[in-house]
Design a protein around this motif. Structure first.
Motif, PDB file in Angstrom:
ATOM      1  N   VAL A   1     -32.039 -16.841  11.594  1.00  0.00           N
ATOM      2  CA  VAL A   1     -33.243 -17.328  11.347  1.00  0.00           C
ATOM      3  C   VAL A   1     -33.237 -18.142  10.265  1.00  0.00           C
ATOM      4  CG1 VAL A   1     -34.224 -15.273  12.343  1.00  0.00           C
ATOM      5  CG2 VAL A   1     -33.848 -15.360   9.795  1.00  0.00           C
ATOM      6  N   LEU A   2     -34.281 -19.102  10.388  1.00  0.00           N
ATOM      7  CA  LEU A   2     -34.370 -20.209   9.262  1.00  0.00           C
ATOM      8  C   LEU A   2     -34.968 -19.632   7.959  1.00  0.00           C
ATOM      9  CD1 LEU A   2     -35.880 -23.071  11.208  1.00  0.00           C
ATOM     10  CD2 LEU A   2     -33.557 -22.656  10.889  1.00  0.00           C
ATOM     11  N   PRO A   3     -34.248 -19.861   6.809  1.00  0.00           N
ATOM     12  CA  PRO A   3     -34.882 -19.393   5.571  1.00  0.00           C
ATOM     13  C   PRO A   3     -36.264 -19.808   5.235  1.00  0.00           C
ATOM     14  CG  PRO A   3     -33.430 -20.575   5.052  1.00  0.00           C
ATOM     15  CD  PRO A   3     -33.214 -20.575   6.485  1.00  0.00           C
ATOM     16  N   SER A   4     -37.187 -19.101   4.367  1.00  0.00           N
ATOM     17  CA  SER A   4     -38.385 -19.883   3.792  1.00  0.00           C
ATOM     18  C   SER A   4     -38.044 -21.039   2.624  1.00  0.00           C
ATOM     19  CB  SER A   4     -39.358 -18.567   3.585  1.00  0.00           C
ATOM     20  OG  SER A   4     -39.548 -17.846   4.419  1.00  0.00           O
ATOM     21  N   LEU A   5     -38.480 -21.804   2.896  1.00  0.00           N
ATOM     22  CA  LEU A   5     -38.538 -23.031   1.610  1.00  0.00           C
ATOM     23  C   LEU A   5     -39.659 -22.469   0.544  1.00  0.00           C
ATOM     24  CD1 LEU A   5     -38.456 -26.293   3.611  1.00  0.00           C
ATOM     25  CD2 LEU A   5     -36.467 -25.059   2.715  1.00  0.00           C
ATOM     26  N   ARG A   6     -38.899 -23.008  -0.733  1.00  0.00           N
ATOM     27  CA  ARG A   6     -40.002 -22.572  -1.978  1.00  0.00           C
ATOM     28  C   ARG A   6     -41.084 -23.420  -1.838  1.00  0.00           C
ATOM     29  NH1 ARG A   6     -35.592 -23.762  -6.341  1.00  0.00           N
ATOM     30  NH2 ARG A   6     -37.425 -24.503  -7.526  1.00  0.00           N
ATOM     31  N   GLN A   7     -42.199 -22.918  -2.429  1.00  0.00           N
ATOM     32  CA  GLN A   7     -43.601 -23.471  -2.240  1.00  0.00           C
ATOM     33  C   GLN A   7     -43.752 -24.615  -3.287  1.00  0.00           C
ATOM     34  OE1 GLN A   7     -45.675 -23.186   0.539  1.00  0.00           O
ATOM     35  NE2 GLN A   7     -43.919 -21.941   1.461  1.00  0.00           N
ATOM     36  N   ASN A   8     -42.895 -24.324  -4.161  1.00  0.00           N
ATOM     37  CA  ASN A   8     -43.100 -25.357  -5.320  1.00  0.00           C
ATOM     38  C   ASN A   8     -42.409 -26.704  -5.434  1.00  0.00           C
ATOM     39  OD1 ASN A   8     -40.590 -24.006  -5.745  1.00  0.00           O
ATOM     40  ND2 ASN A   8     -41.025 -23.891  -7.821  1.00  0.00           N
TER      41      ASN A   8
ATOM     42  N   PHE B   1     -27.061 -26.333   2.755  1.00  0.00           N
ATOM     43  CA  PHE B   1     -27.618 -27.256   1.645  1.00  0.00           C
ATOM     44  C   PHE B   1     -28.548 -26.478   1.027  1.00  0.00           C
ATOM     45  CE2 PHE B   1     -30.742 -30.184   0.847  1.00  0.00           C
ATOM     46  CZ  PHE B   1     -30.359 -30.797  -0.520  1.00  0.00           C
ATOM     47  N   ILE B   2     -29.601 -26.159   1.523  1.00  0.00           N
ATOM     48  CA  ILE B   2     -30.740 -25.420   1.322  1.00  0.00           C
ATOM     49  C   ILE B   2     -30.448 -24.114   0.433  1.00  0.00           C
ATOM     50  CG2 ILE B   2     -32.889 -24.193   1.969  1.00  0.00           C
ATOM     51  CD1 ILE B   2     -33.242 -27.305   2.053  1.00  0.00           C
ATOM     52  N   VAL B   3     -29.539 -23.280   1.059  1.00  0.00           N
ATOM     53  CA  VAL B   3     -29.399 -22.162   0.629  1.00  0.00           C
ATOM     54  C   VAL B   3     -28.639 -22.249  -1.030  1.00  0.00           C
ATOM     55  CG1 VAL B   3     -28.227 -19.823   0.714  1.00  0.00           C
ATOM     56  CG2 VAL B   3     -29.567 -20.905   2.493  1.00  0.00           C
ATOM     57  N   SER B   4     -27.303 -22.997  -0.619  1.00  0.00           N
ATOM     58  CA  SER B   4     -26.619 -23.339  -1.958  1.00  0.00           C
ATOM     59  C   SER B   4     -27.200 -23.827  -3.048  1.00  0.00           C
ATOM     60  CB  SER B   4     -25.300 -24.121  -1.720  1.00  0.00           C
ATOM     61  OG  SER B   4     -25.700 -25.340  -1.244  1.00  0.00           O
ATOM     62  N   ASN B   5     -28.172 -24.529  -2.864  1.00  0.00           N
ATOM     63  CA  ASN B   5     -29.128 -25.390  -4.065  1.00  0.00           C
ATOM     64  C   ASN B   5     -30.421 -24.420  -4.454  1.00  0.00           C
ATOM     65  OD1 ASN B   5     -27.762 -27.805  -4.805  1.00  0.00           O
ATOM     66  ND2 ASN B   5     -27.809 -28.010  -2.492  1.00  0.00           N
ATOM     67  N   ASN B   6     -30.374 -23.248  -3.856  1.00  0.00           N
ATOM     68  CA  ASN B   6     -31.355 -22.279  -4.207  1.00  0.00           C
ATOM     69  C   ASN B   6     -32.765 -22.879  -3.957  1.00  0.00           C
ATOM     70  OD1 ASN B   6     -29.695 -20.124  -4.775  1.00  0.00           O
ATOM     71  ND2 ASN B   6     -29.421 -21.303  -6.882  1.00  0.00           N
ATOM     72  N   LEU B   7     -33.032 -23.490  -2.954  1.00  0.00           N
ATOM     73  CA  LEU B   7     -34.221 -24.456  -2.313  1.00  0.00           C
ATOM     74  C   LEU B   7     -34.881 -23.265  -1.531  1.00  0.00           C
ATOM     75  CD1 LEU B   7     -33.117 -28.030  -1.564  1.00  0.00           C
ATOM     76  CD2 LEU B   7     -34.121 -26.923  -3.731  1.00  0.00           C
ATOM     77  N   ASN B   8     -34.333 -22.176  -1.243  1.00  0.00           N
ATOM     78  CA  ASN B   8     -35.331 -21.305  -0.295  1.00  0.00           C
ATOM     79  C   ASN B   8     -35.783 -20.080  -1.247  1.00  0.00           C
ATOM     80  OD1 ASN B   8     -32.508 -20.386  -0.708  1.00  0.00           O
ATOM     81  ND2 ASN B   8     -32.892 -18.718   0.610  1.00  0.00           N
ATOM     82  N   GLU B   9     -36.694 -19.262  -0.646  1.00  0.00           N
ATOM     83  CA  GLU B   9     -37.177 -18.143  -1.282  1.00  0.00           C
ATOM     84  C   GLU B   9     -36.287 -16.984  -1.073  1.00  0.00           C
ATOM     85  OE1 GLU B   9     -41.017 -17.578   0.377  1.00  0.00           O
ATOM     86  OE2 GLU B   9     -42.100 -19.067  -0.450  1.00  0.00           O
ATOM     87  N   ALA B  10     -36.164 -16.364  -2.291  1.00  0.00           N
ATOM     88  CA  ALA B  10     -35.287 -15.106  -2.308  1.00  0.00           C
ATOM     89  C   ALA B  10     -36.267 -13.828  -2.380  1.00  0.00           C
ATOM     90  CB  ALA B  10     -34.296 -15.265  -3.629  1.00  0.00           C
TER      91      ALA B  10
END
Length: 704
Positions: A6-13, A84-93
């Protein structure tokens, strides 16, 4: 990534901003991470993915939705974007797995003490405060500083101050002497802090006026030397190249404005610390700032301005890839494709920039290595020197050579490339072979018997019996001098002797007269001794040739001229017996010795070369050069410095070498003749000699 993932959630900020078109003119957008104050450039394809991003949707379903909307993305392309999203921590953890992954990333980035020291002792950045709110309050109040009127006013005052300074240049330059004192050094340091703070505030105000956020300001330690810095990362969001360039150059422009104002104020201020500070700002400060900041080879203002002017982001990293590609192509014939598609002219530019940066960094890191060695105490200095050389010079070269070795089977050797390697190998072999070395020895050809004659006491010339160039025999009378004082004393002694002798002849035989006779005889003997001494002094006034030879360098003497004891009268040389005296450098001592052959080449045009043989080499270096014509001050080959009116000291160790001619000179020589002796030294390997020198330096410097 599987299709069922599944696609991870992107950070809201996260913030999405319009960006500058790429080098091909294609539109781009910026994804801003406010937590790390970092920007990520997105292409139109990546932006399309974010616009239709649906967190929690399966990857396969998302690919089908995208296909229905129009664009057709492959699973590999989507997987790369998710990485790219996950390695740069642009998703919500939000899960334990995400927390564990972030922790592992953190652990991988944490360096041990020694690795941290290696990476950061050259450059450590410490943020001190966040000035954005303060800048927001003050920028509107200081807008007048950026007005065109202020610009032209400062330039006009600076030009006026320059005209006034030129009219009193000597007074202006003498202000520099104030810094050679404890108070002057303290003033220098304080002025430097103020000027560099203004430099960084120039960056900060320029960035804030363009609407950019200044995340932090602080101090950085460059090779343990403190320098101020301003974080203007937010300038990447600006789409105007000229606006970004104004921010980059704001610091140097601020210092130039201060220099112009300081030049004008120097003419108005009275002598004292403030005038000295104005002198420093007007001269030294802005020059050093330009020399450091304008260089495009270091990541200072000049680099970012150059990169922005070319329109190439990450210039050094991308240029280095082109530099390695071209180097491997030239030396190994590897047929790798271009690191990235670029026009031919742009590719050549990036290759040239990469090679120039490598050369610049080689000498820079070598200089830093020497600096850290001398800056710290000996043990730490040696350690940091070794780290600097190994980490920043040897290791990058070793990594590149390792790649060459791994890919050796892919190499193709054309005729030109084969010729290059043959020449390089031949040069290496030549540097290893023990070859004869021609040793240069600055030398003087002079008569072996040469004597300058002086008078023993002040006297007047009575007779001159020789002239320049006359041949004389040993003992021949050359000059006759007379001293009126000496003649008077001799005449007086003769009269006293005559009276004493008369008294002795008239003395009687009584006891009383016999006692007086003894005293008179003692006085008579003393007078005879005094007359002998005066006659000896009179004899020394008759100047005679000490040996057979030729008269040279005779002064303009004629009867009646008084001469003193420090005045040379004439010189006599034996032109048939000559020898050569040279001074060899310390680095050649092990190559020559008694019996070594050479050739003396005189500085006189048309003079024939003379074969010589070394007779002796002194074991100690000379303290002063006895022949000024061999020194650099008089056009000679030996570098000297003058420490007294008649004392020239060689800059490096020089050892006296006595040489004899293989055959006598038929015409002889009347004066000293400077020249150069080429001695055939013992064979040695150039490379082995350089290694020995380095080893000797290491052994010398490792002593405690």
């Amino acid at each position: 990534m599987t299709v069922g993932a599944v696609l991870p959630s992107l950070r809201q900020n996260l913030r999405l901003l319009p960006g500058v078109p790429d080098e091909d003119g294609a539109p781009r957008w910026l994804l801003f991470d406010p937590v790390r104050n970092k920007y990520f450039a997105l292409s139109a394809e990546a932006l399309y993915l974010i616009r239709h991003w649906r967190a929690g949707l399966a990857v396969g379903s998302f690919l089908l939705e995208l296909k229905e909307l129009g664009p057709d993305y492959s699973a590999e392309e989507l997987a790369a974007f998710v990485d790219f999203i996950v390695s740069n921590n642009l998703n919500e953890a939000r899960s334990v797995e995400d927390s564990a992954r972030i922790y592992q990333q953190y652990r991988a980035q944490v360096l041990g003490f020694w690795r941290w020291l290696i990476h950061h002792y050259l450059f450590i950045r410490i943020p001190l405060f966040r000035p954005d709110a303060w800048l927001s309050r003050w920028v509107p109040r200081l807008n007048w500083l950026f007005a065109p009127v202020t610009h032209y006013l400062v330039i006009s005052l600076g030009l006026l101050g320059l005209v006034l300074v030129v009219r009193q240049w000597d007074t202006f330059w003498s202000t520099f002497l104030h810094f050679f004192s404890l108070e002057g050094l303290a003033l220098y340091g304080l002025t430097l802090v103020v000027v560099k703070s203004a430099h960084e505030l120039g960056h900060a105000f320029a960035a804030r006026r363009q609407g950019c956020r200044v995340a932090s300001m602080g101090v950085a330690f460059l090779v343990m030397f403190p320098v101020l810095y301003t974080d203007t990362t937010d300038a990447w969001r600006l789409r105007s190249k000229s606006a970004r360039l104004r921010i980059v150059t704001a610091g140097v422009r601020t210092e130039l404005y201060l220099a112009l104002l300081a030049t004008f104020l120097w003419n108005l201020l009275p002598d004292g610390p403030f005038r000295s500070a104005a002198f420093f700002i007007a001269t030294t400060s802005w020059v050093t700032s330009i020399l450091v900041n304008i260089s495009p080879f270091l990541r200072f203002d000049g680099y970012y301005a150059f990169s922005d002017w070319l329109g190439i982001e990450n210039l050094q990293q991308r240029a280095f890839a082109f530099g390695r590609w071209r180097l491997r192509q030239l030396l190994l014939g590897l047929k790798d494709p271009l690191p990235e598609p670029q026009p031919r002219g742009r590719a050549r530019l990036m290759v040239s920039y990469a090679w120039a940066t490598w050369l610049y960094r080689f000498f820079l890191f070598l200089g830093i290595a020497l600096l850290v060695y001398h800056l710290f105490f000996k043990v730490l200095g040696i350690l940091l020197f070794a780290v600097e050389m190994l980490w920043f010079i040897v290791l990058p070269i070793w990594r590149e050579v390792s790649v060459w070795w791994k890919r050796r089977r892919e190499c193709s050797m054309g005729m030109s490339r084969l010729l290059f390697w043959v020449l390089a190998t031949g040069l290496l072999i030549w540097s290893l072979l023990p070859l004869h070395v021609s040793v240069p020895v600055p030398a003087i050809l002079k008569a072996q018997s040469e004597q300058t004659l002086f008078v023993s006491e002040p006297a007047a010339i009575a007779e001159v019996r020789v002239k320049q160039g006359d041949l004389v025999e040993a003992g021949q009378l050359l000059l006759r001098l007379e001293s009126e004082q000496l003649n008077f004393e001799l005449q007086q002694v003769e009269e006293e002797i005559r009276l004493a002798k008369l008294l002795l002849d008239r003395s009687g035989s009584s006891a009383r007269e016999k006692a007086g006779r003894a005293i008179t005889e003692q006085q008579y003997r003393r007078l005879l001794e005094r007359r002998t001494g005066l006659l000896a002094r009179q004899g020394r006034l008759q100047v005679r040739a000490p040996f057979a030879g030729r008269v040279t360098r005779i002064e303009r003497l004629h009867p009646g001229v008084w001469v003193g004891t420090d005045m040379p009268l004439l010189s006599v040389v034996d032109p048939t017996r000559v020898h050569v005296e040279g001074y060899i450098g310390e680095q050649y001592l092990d190559l020559v010795g008694a019996g070594s052959k050479g050739v003396f080449i005189a500085d006189r045009p048309g003079a024939a070369a003379l074969a010589v043989e070394i007779r002796d080499v002194d074991i100690g270096a000379v303290f002063a050069l006895p022949y000024g014509e061999l020194g650099s001050e008089y056009g000679g080959n030996i570098a000297v410095r003058r420490i007294a009116e008649d004392r020239l000291v060689p800059e490096e160790g020089r050892y006296r070498v006595a040489m004899v001619l293989d055959a006598p000179i038929a015409a002889g020589i009347d004066a000293r003749l400077p020249g150069l002796v080429k001695v055939e030294g013992e064979p040695r390997s150039w490379l082995w000699y350089q290694l020995r020198r380095m080893l000797a330096i290491l052994v010398r410097e490792s002593g405690f």
